[in-house]
Design an enzyme around this catalytic site. Structure first.
Site, PDB file in Angstrom:
ATOM      1  CG  HIS A   1       4.770  -2.616  -0.343  1.00 44.98           C
ATOM      2  ND1 HIS A   1       3.859  -2.307  -1.331  1.00 44.98           N
ATOM      3  CD2 HIS A   1       4.346  -1.965   0.780  1.00 44.98           C
ATOM      4  CE1 HIS A   1       2.943  -1.479  -0.825  1.00 44.98           C
ATOM      5  NE2 HIS A   1       3.208  -1.263   0.453  1.00 44.98           N
TER       6      HIS A   1
ATOM      7  CD  GLU B   1       4.941   0.771   2.370  1.00 42.84           C
ATOM      8  OE1 GLU B   1       4.793   1.340   1.261  1.00 42.84           O
ATOM      9  OE2 GLU B   1       3.997   0.296   3.030  1.00 42.84           O
TER      10      GLU B   1
ATOM     11  CG  HIS C   1       1.472  -1.728   4.484  1.00 47.21           C
ATOM     12  ND1 HIS C   1       1.685  -1.769   3.131  1.00 47.21           N
ATOM     13  CD2 HIS C   1       0.895  -2.917   4.808  1.00 47.21           C
ATOM     14  CE1 HIS C   1       1.259  -2.928   2.646  1.00 47.21           C
ATOM     15  NE2 HIS C   1       0.760  -3.646   3.643  1.00 47.21           N
TER      16      HIS C   1
ATOM     17  CD  GLU D   1      -0.422   2.298   5.575  1.00 48.09           C
ATOM     18  OE1 GLU D   1       0.818   2.490   5.493  1.00 48.09           O
ATOM     19  OE2 GLU D   1      -1.119   1.944   4.609  1.00 48.09           O
TER      20      GLU D   1
END
Ligand SMILES: [Zn+2]
Length: 421
Positions: free
Chosen positions: A10, A25, A78, A142
Site C-alpha cells: 500500500h 497498514e 502486509h 501478512e
C-alpha cells in the site's frame, strides 16, 4: 545484483487496512520494509524497495521495479485484516506450490512466527498481482491482524516491529542459505579505541648508522638497492632526517616496514628510490608509485612526508614530496598515530593502517637493541685487519687486541706477530 526487492504494501492514497484505533497498514509496512532492508543490508544481502516513503505505487509498477532491477527474489510485506475482530496470527503467501516462492514463503513464515509468537496460520497460495507479475520467486507475508485490537496494539510498539523485522530477515537469510550467526558486515569501519601516542616522529635519532644497518641486514642479507649500499642509504637517512628535524631511526624503521627490509616485491620497485611507498595507494597497478631520481631525493621526500604529518614547521629543503600538500599538517605527531585507524585525529600516513604505527615501533625497538659500536675513532680498515688476522690465527686473543687498536705497539710485539706470519 539485487538479491531482494522489498515491497512495503500500500502507500499514499491507499492506506491498506486500518485498525479500530486508526493504525494504518501502509505506515506499518513501510516501517517494516525499511527495518528489514537495513538488517539484510548489514548482513551483505543487497536490497531495493518498491517505495521508501508514503507514495502511491501501482501494483504492476511494484512488479516492474523488481523485474527491471533483475532482483533475484521479491518479498511483499502486509498486515492482515478480516471481518472478525478476533482473527489473529501470521500467514505468508506464495503464488503456487512447489517452487522457490513457496520455499521463500515457508522460511519467512517459520522465522517470523518464531520471532513474534503469534498463531501460525501457515503458508498459503494466492493469485495476488505482485506474486503473479514478478518474474522472480516471490512471497507476501501478512504479519498479524490489524482488525484485532490486541494485534493492532502490537503494531504501535517499536520493539514488536523490530522483532517482526528480525524474524522476516532471518527467514530471508535462511532461504538464501546464509548463516544468521555470521557477524554483520560493517558498512563503515568499526570504531576502535585510538592508540596512545608516545614516540615523537620529530627529534634526534637514538640509533646509530651501524645499528640501523646491522638490524636491516638481519632481516634481509641481500637488500635490493641498485643505486647505493645499505650503509650509504642509512647515512643519507641520518643526514636528510637531521636537516628537517625528523628522527632518522623512525624513518628507517618505517622503510624497513614498507619495503620488507628492502626486499620490495609489492607495488614499488627497488629502482624507484621510493623507500616508503609514497603514492603507492592500495589498488594502484604495479609501479604507479612515485619515482625519485636518486636515493637522496627519495629519502628526502619520505622525511618531508613524515614531517608533514609530525609537525607544522616549514621545510628546510625545497619540497620534493609530491604529496606534501595533501597532508593535514601536524595531524600525526607520534609514530603510533601513523595509521588512520589508530589516530584520534582520524588522519595518518596509512589508510586504514590499524597497527601500522605499532609495526614501525616494533622495528624501531629492534634497531635500538642492536649493539652500539664504540665511538673509538679507529678506522674501519684497521678493525677489518684485526678480524682477518684473528681468522688467520696470527692473533689469538681478539678481545685483548681489539681494546689496544689505538695504542702504540712495542718492537717485541711486532716481532712476535711477524714471526707468526
Ligand atoms: Zn495489505
Amino acid at each position: 545484483m539485487i538479491d531482494l526487492t522489498i515491497d512495503a504494501g500500500h502507500g499514499g492514497k491507499d492506506s491498506g487496512a486500518v485498525g479500530t484505533t486508526g493504525v494504518k497498514e501502509k505506515d506499518i509496512t513501510l516501517k517494516l520494509a525499511l527495518k528489514v532492508g537495513k538488517i539484510l543490508s548489514s548482513r551483505g544481502v543487497s536490497v531495493n524497495y518498491t517505495r521508501t516513503d508514503d507514495s502511491s505505487v501501482e501494483l504492476s509498477q511494484r512488479a516492474a521495479i523488481a523485474n527491471n532491477s533483475k532482483a533475484r527474489f521479491f518479498l511483499s510485506i502486509h498486515i492482515n485484516s478480516a471481518s472478525s475482530p478476533t482473527a489473529n496470527g501470521t500467514e505468508t503467501y506464495a503464488f503456487s506450490a512447489g517452487g522457490q516462492g513457496e520455499k521463500l514463503a515457508a522460511a519467512v513464515q517459520k522465522n517470523l512466527v518464531a520471532a513474534i509468537g503469534l498463531t501460525n496460520r501457515g503458508v498459503k497460495f494466492a493469485n495476488f498481482a505482485v506474486l503473479r507479475e514478478t518474474a522472480m520467486p516471490a512471497a507476501l507475508t501478512e504479519v498479524n491482524f490489524i482488525c484485532n485490537p490486541k494485534e493492532e496494539a502490537m503494531l504501535k510498539d517499536e520493539a514488536f516491529l523490530d522483532k517482526t523485522a528480525t524474524g522476516i530477515s532471518k527467514g530471508v537469510v535462511e532461504f538464501l542459505g546464509l548463516k544468521w550467526e555470521q557477524q554483520p558486515q560493517p558498512t563503515k569501519p568499526p570504531e576502535t579505541p585510538k592508540v596512545e601516542g608516545i614516540t615523537r616522529i620529530m627529534g634526534t635519532a637514538q640509533a646509530t648508522v651501524s645499528q640501523m644497518v646491522s638490524f636491516a641486514m638481519k632481516g634481509n642479507k641481500e637488500p635490493q638497492l641498485p643505486s647505493c649500499t645499505l650503509k650509504e642509504l642509512a647515512e643519507i637517512f641520518v643526514s636528510e632526517a637531521k636537516a628537517e628535524g625528523v628522527r632518522a631511526d623512525v624513518a628507517w624503521a618505517q622503510s624497513l616496514h614498507e619495503t620488507g627490509y628492502f626486499k620490495y616485491g609489492g607495488i614499488v620497485k627497488a629502482s624507484q628510490n621510493n623507500y616508503a611507498g609514497i603514492g603507492a595507494l592500495n589498488g594502484n597497478a604495479e609501479g604507479q608509485a612515485a619515482n625519485f631520481p636518486t636515493p637522496i631525493i627519495g629519502v628526502r621526500a619520505q622525511i618531508q612526508h613524515l614531517k608533514a604529518y609530525a609537525s607544522k614547521e616549514a621545510l628546510v629543503n625545497e619540497c620534493v614530496d609530491p604529496r606534501f600538500s595533501l597532508v593535514t599538517r601536524g595531524s600525526a605527531e607520534f609514530v603510533e598515530w601513523l595509521g588512520v585507524a589508530d589516530n584520534p585525529n582520524g588522519k595518518g600516513w596509512a589508510y586504514l593502517g590499524r597497527g601500522y604505527g605499532a609495526s614501525v615501533i616494533s622495528l624501531l625497538n629492534g634497531i635500538l637493541k642492536e649493539e652500539k659500536e664504540v665511538e673509538d675513532g679507529i678506522p674501519q680498515w684497521q678493525k677489518d685487519a684485526l678480524e682477518t688476522l684473528v681468522e688467520k690465527k696470527v692473533i689469538g686473543d681478539r678481545a685483548y687486541w681489539s681494546k689496544r687498536l689505538g695504542e702504540k705497539i712495542t718492537i717485541g710485539e711486532v716481532l712476535g706477530l711477524l714471526a707468526k706470519l
